[in-house]
Scaffold this motif. Structure first.
Motif, mmCIF file in Angstrom:
data_model
loop_
_atom_site.group_PDB
_atom_site.id
_atom_site.type_symbol
_atom_site.label_atom_id
_atom_site.label_comp_id
_atom_site.label_asym_id
_atom_site.label_seq_id
_atom_site.Cartn_x
_atom_site.Cartn_y
_atom_site.Cartn_z
ATOM 1 N N PRO A 52 0.820 -1.216 0.000
ATOM 2 C CA PRO A 52 0.000 0.000 0.000
ATOM 3 C C PRO A 52 0.854 1.266 0.000
ATOM 4 N N ALA A 53 0.305 2.310 -0.609
ATOM 5 C CA ALA A 53 0.992 3.604 -0.630
ATOM 6 C C ALA A 53 0.882 4.286 0.737
ATOM 7 N N GLN A 54 -0.197 3.983 1.463
ATOM 8 C CA GLN A 54 -0.411 4.586 2.776
ATOM 9 C C GLN A 54 -0.327 3.502 3.851
ATOM 10 N N ALA A 59 -2.400 -4.735 1.338
ATOM 11 C CA ALA A 59 -1.777 -4.929 0.024
ATOM 12 C C ALA A 59 -2.881 -5.247 -0.985
ATOM 13 N N ARG A 60 -2.657 -4.876 -2.240
ATOM 14 C CA ARG A 60 -3.661 -5.123 -3.281
ATOM 15 C C ARG A 60 -2.988 -5.725 -4.505
#
Length: 90
Positions: A52-54, A59-60
């Motif tokens: 994730p960016a944040q 997680a994706r």
């Protein structure tokens, strides 16, 4: 499948998340994700887990066309290898 190939072709080589692809194609998750899984099994799409960016977000999966997927998109669009084919599959 054509609208999904078209959406993935718009940003060749860039990873895209399922939610982004749902918005771009109008497909619902029950249609989109089985298509992505099938296309991955056929070697048209590659998938990977992305952090994730944040912080605190899960997680994706992210998806992008393989060279075989790009070639199929071009064939379906009827364009030559050096020409853009964005929007030609809609």
């Amino acid at each position: 499948m054509c609208c999904l190939l078209d959406a993935l072709s718009e940003t060749q080589g860039e990873w895209r998340h399922g939610y982004d692809l749902m918005k771009a194609t109008g497909l619902l998750s029950g249609t989109l994700y089985p298509l992505l899984m099938r296309m991955t099994e056929q070697g048209l799409v590659e998938a990977e887990w992305r952090e994730p960016a944040q912080p605190g977000r899960p997680a994706r999966h992210a998806y992008r066309l393989t060279s075989a997927g790009t070639a199929l998109a071009r064939d379906l669009a009827g364009s030559a290898p050096g020409q853009p084919f964005k929007g030609a599959l809609a």
